[in-house]
Design a protein around this motif. Structure first.
Motif, PDB file in Angstrom:
ATOM      1  N   PHE A  33      47.432  -4.888  38.252  1.00  0.00           N
ATOM      2  CA  PHE A  33      47.563  -4.495  36.854  1.00  0.00           C
ATOM      3  C   PHE A  33      48.023  -3.042  36.750  1.00  0.00           C
ATOM      4  O   PHE A  33      48.928  -2.712  35.979  1.00  0.00           O
ATOM      5  CB  PHE A  33      46.232  -4.687  36.121  1.00  0.00           C
ATOM      6  CG  PHE A  33      46.192  -4.061  34.756  1.00  0.00           C
ATOM      7  CD1 PHE A  33      46.844  -4.658  33.689  1.00  0.00           C
ATOM      8  CD2 PHE A  33      45.521  -2.864  34.549  1.00  0.00           C
ATOM      9  CE1 PHE A  33      46.826  -4.078  32.435  1.00  0.00           C
ATOM     10  CE2 PHE A  33      45.491  -2.274  33.300  1.00  0.00           C
ATOM     11  CZ  PHE A  33      46.151  -2.878  32.234  1.00  0.00           C
ATOM     12  N   ILE A  34      47.398  -2.166  37.542  1.00  0.00           N
ATOM     13  CA  ILE A  34      47.750  -0.743  37.505  1.00  0.00           C
ATOM     14  C   ILE A  34      49.215  -0.541  37.894  1.00  0.00           C
ATOM     15  O   ILE A  34      49.958   0.184  37.223  1.00  0.00           O
ATOM     16  CB  ILE A  34      46.815   0.092  38.424  1.00  0.00           C
ATOM     17  CG1 ILE A  34      45.366   0.034  37.921  1.00  0.00           C
ATOM     18  CG2 ILE A  34      47.297   1.529  38.551  1.00  0.00           C
ATOM     19  CD1 ILE A  34      45.156   0.589  36.531  1.00  0.00           C
ATOM     20  N   LEU A  35      49.649  -1.184  38.975  1.00  0.00           N
ATOM     21  CA  LEU A  35      51.039  -1.037  39.412  1.00  0.00           C
ATOM     22  C   LEU A  35      51.999  -1.571  38.352  1.00  0.00           C
ATOM     23  O   LEU A  35      53.000  -0.932  38.024  1.00  0.00           O
ATOM     24  CB  LEU A  35      51.274  -1.739  40.750  1.00  0.00           C
ATOM     25  CG  LEU A  35      52.719  -1.671  41.260  1.00  0.00           C
ATOM     26  CD1 LEU A  35      53.157  -0.216  41.472  1.00  0.00           C
ATOM     27  CD2 LEU A  35      52.882  -2.472  42.529  1.00  0.00           C
ATOM     28  N   ALA A  36      51.698  -2.751  37.806  1.00  0.00           N
ATOM     29  CA  ALA A  36      52.571  -3.326  36.775  1.00  0.00           C
ATOM     30  C   ALA A  36      52.642  -2.416  35.549  1.00  0.00           C
ATOM     31  O   ALA A  36      53.719  -2.242  34.955  1.00  0.00           O
ATOM     32  CB  ALA A  36      52.077  -4.719  36.386  1.00  0.00           C
ATOM     33  N   LEU A  37      51.523  -1.827  35.171  1.00  0.00           N
ATOM     34  CA  LEU A  37      51.486  -0.930  34.022  1.00  0.00           C
ATOM     35  C   LEU A  37      52.336   0.318  34.273  1.00  0.00           C
ATOM     36  O   LEU A  37      53.097   0.751  33.403  1.00  0.00           O
ATOM     37  CB  LEU A  37      50.039  -0.542  33.709  1.00  0.00           C
ATOM     38  CG  LEU A  37      49.817   0.297  32.450  1.00  0.00           C
ATOM     39  CD1 LEU A  37      50.276  -0.463  31.210  1.00  0.00           C
ATOM     40  CD2 LEU A  37      48.341   0.663  32.334  1.00  0.00           C
ATOM     41  N   ILE A  38      52.232   0.875  35.476  1.00  0.00           N
ATOM     42  CA  ILE A  38      53.040   2.048  35.820  1.00  0.00           C
ATOM     43  C   ILE A  38      54.523   1.708  35.774  1.00  0.00           C
ATOM     44  O   ILE A  38      55.331   2.454  35.202  1.00  0.00           O
ATOM     45  CB  ILE A  38      52.627   2.603  37.206  1.00  0.00           C
ATOM     46  CG1 ILE A  38      51.229   3.230  37.132  1.00  0.00           C
ATOM     47  CG2 ILE A  38      53.648   3.623  37.726  1.00  0.00           C
ATOM     48  CD1 ILE A  38      50.613   3.544  38.490  1.00  0.00           C
ATOM     49  N   ILE A  39      54.892   0.573  36.361  1.00  0.00           N
ATOM     50  CA  ILE A  39      56.304   0.155  36.351  1.00  0.00           C
ATOM     51  C   ILE A  39      56.773  -0.069  34.919  1.00  0.00           C
ATOM     52  O   ILE A  39      57.877   0.341  34.539  1.00  0.00           O
ATOM     53  CB  ILE A  39      56.504  -1.103  37.220  1.00  0.00           C
ATOM     54  CG1 ILE A  39      56.291  -0.752  38.696  1.00  0.00           C
ATOM     55  CG2 ILE A  39      57.890  -1.702  36.995  1.00  0.00           C
ATOM     56  CD1 ILE A  39      56.210  -1.950  39.624  1.00  0.00           C
ATOM     57  N   LEU A  40      55.946  -0.700  34.107  1.00  0.00           N
ATOM     58  CA  LEU A  40      56.290  -0.941  32.703  1.00  0.00           C
ATOM     59  C   LEU A  40      56.520   0.371  31.958  1.00  0.00           C
ATOM     60  O   LEU A  40      57.462   0.497  31.170  1.00  0.00           O
ATOM     61  CB  LEU A  40      55.184  -1.753  32.015  1.00  0.00           C
ATOM     62  CG  LEU A  40      55.383  -2.065  30.546  1.00  0.00           C
ATOM     63  CD1 LEU A  40      56.616  -2.949  30.346  1.00  0.00           C
ATOM     64  CD2 LEU A  40      54.153  -2.749  29.982  1.00  0.00           C
ATOM     65  N   MET A  41      55.688   1.360  32.230  1.00  0.00           N
ATOM     66  CA  MET A  41      55.841   2.661  31.565  1.00  0.00           C
ATOM     67  C   MET A  41      57.151   3.338  31.961  1.00  0.00           C
ATOM     68  O   MET A  41      57.831   3.917  31.116  1.00  0.00           O
ATOM     69  CB  MET A  41      54.645   3.560  31.880  1.00  0.00           C
ATOM     70  CG  MET A  41      53.373   3.106  31.196  1.00  0.00           C
ATOM     71  SD  MET A  41      51.838   3.902  31.752  1.00  0.00           S
ATOM     72  CE  MET A  41      52.265   5.591  31.945  1.00  0.00           C
ATOM     73  N   PHE A  42      57.517   3.245  33.231  1.00  0.00           N
ATOM     74  CA  PHE A  42      58.768   3.855  33.671  1.00  0.00           C
ATOM     75  C   PHE A  42      59.989   3.060  33.225  1.00  0.00           C
ATOM     76  O   PHE A  42      61.046   3.629  32.966  1.00  0.00           O
ATOM     77  CB  PHE A  42      58.783   4.034  35.197  1.00  0.00           C
ATOM     78  CG  PHE A  42      57.998   5.216  35.661  1.00  0.00           C
ATOM     79  CD1 PHE A  42      58.480   6.500  35.456  1.00  0.00           C
ATOM     80  CD2 PHE A  42      56.770   5.053  36.277  1.00  0.00           C
ATOM     81  CE1 PHE A  42      57.751   7.613  35.877  1.00  0.00           C
ATOM     82  CE2 PHE A  42      56.031   6.149  36.697  1.00  0.00           C
ATOM     83  CZ  PHE A  42      56.521   7.432  36.497  1.00  0.00           C
ATOM     84  N   ALA A  43      59.854   1.755  33.138  1.00  0.00           N
ATOM     85  CA  ALA A  43      60.979   0.910  32.743  1.00  0.00           C
ATOM     86  C   ALA A  43      61.299   1.053  31.261  1.00  0.00           C
ATOM     87  O   ALA A  43      62.412   0.765  30.824  1.00  0.00           O
ATOM     88  CB  ALA A  43      60.684  -0.549  33.080  1.00  0.00           C
ATOM     89  N   ARG A  44      60.319   1.456  30.494  1.00  0.00           N
ATOM     90  CA  ARG A  44      60.473   1.617  29.048  1.00  0.00           C
ATOM     91  C   ARG A  44      60.980   0.345  28.377  1.00  0.00           C
ATOM     92  O   ARG A  44      61.758   0.383  27.439  1.00  0.00           O
ATOM     93  CB  ARG A  44      61.374   2.801  28.727  1.00  0.00           C
ATOM     94  CG  ARG A  44      60.840   4.117  29.248  1.00  0.00           C
ATOM     95  CD  ARG A  44      61.690   5.275  28.738  1.00  0.00           C
ATOM     96  NE  ARG A  44      61.310   6.528  29.340  1.00  0.00           N
ATOM     97  CZ  ARG A  44      60.361   7.327  28.877  1.00  0.00           C
ATOM     98  NH1 ARG A  44      59.679   6.988  27.823  1.00  0.00           N
ATOM     99  NH2 ARG A  44      60.098   8.465  29.483  1.00  0.00           N
ATOM    100  N   ASP A  45      60.555  -0.781  28.896  1.00  0.00           N
ATOM    101  CA  ASP A  45      60.906  -2.086  28.329  1.00  0.00           C
ATOM    102  C   ASP A  45      59.857  -2.438  27.277  1.00  0.00           C
ATOM    103  O   ASP A  45      58.682  -2.591  27.598  1.00  0.00           O
ATOM    104  CB  ASP A  45      60.943  -3.141  29.439  1.00  0.00           C
ATOM    105  CG  ASP A  45      61.383  -4.499  28.942  1.00  0.00           C
ATOM    106  OD1 ASP A  45      61.517  -4.688  27.724  1.00  0.00           O
ATOM    107  OD2 ASP A  45      61.583  -5.379  29.794  1.00  0.00           O
ATOM    108  N   THR A  46      60.267  -2.564  26.047  1.00  0.00           N
ATOM    109  CA  THR A  46      59.316  -2.820  24.959  1.00  0.00           C
ATOM    110  C   THR A  46      59.212  -4.292  24.592  1.00  0.00           C
ATOM    111  O   THR A  46      58.617  -4.633  23.577  1.00  0.00           O
ATOM    112  CB  THR A  46      59.712  -2.018  23.705  1.00  0.00           C
ATOM    113  OG1 THR A  46      61.024  -2.414  23.293  1.00  0.00           O
ATOM    114  CG2 THR A  46      59.675  -0.518  23.974  1.00  0.00           C
TER     115      THR A  46
END
Length: 140
Positions: free
Chosen positions: A42-55
């Protein structure tokens, strides 16, 4: 080609994750290992999501509730894989998992589950899974 590369990476990482979880579970317990794995994932996916800026995650309300059970299934998958590895080893566990995955894909394809177009299973598919089962019998 890109799909095959990602499938190879995913397959290799699933095996490594299973081995790591098996080792972790020997020290702290199987459900604890599953919890730790889910949390770090979950933590890794959240970090990647934050950097990807995919809304597009904001469209969550469009997802059918049944499909939201994937994370819960992952906890059971981790527990099952770790327990199997303790009992029958990594190689046999992965072989049986592959057969189970193919069996479920046959069912979901032939029944059109999850909105998929129904596929007719033909002799080559049944021969292929039969050969895999024979291989597992030989492995064990």
């Amino acid at each position: 080609m890109k799909g095959i590369l990602f499938a190879l990476i995913g397959g290799a990482l699933i095996t490594l994750q299973g081995v790591a979880n098996s080792r972790i579970s020997q020290d702290i317990g199987t459900w604890q290992a599953a919890t730790l794995t889910q949390f770090t994932g979950f933590i890794l996916a959240l970090i990647i999501l934050m950097f990807a800026r995919d809304t597009s995650w904001r469209k969550l309300k469009k997802v059918k509730p049944l499909y939201l059970t994937g994370g819960a299934l992952a906890a059971i998958i981790i527990f099952s894989n770790v327990t199997a590895m303790h009992h029958i080893g990594v190689t046999l566990t992965v072989a049986v998992i592959l057969i189970a995955q193919l069996g479920m894909t046959f069912l979901s394809d032939s029944q059109g589950w999850f909105g998929l177009a129904k596929q007719r299973m033909r002799l080559p598919q049944f021969v292929g899974i039969g050969m895999m089962i024979a291989g597992v019998v030989i492995l064990s």
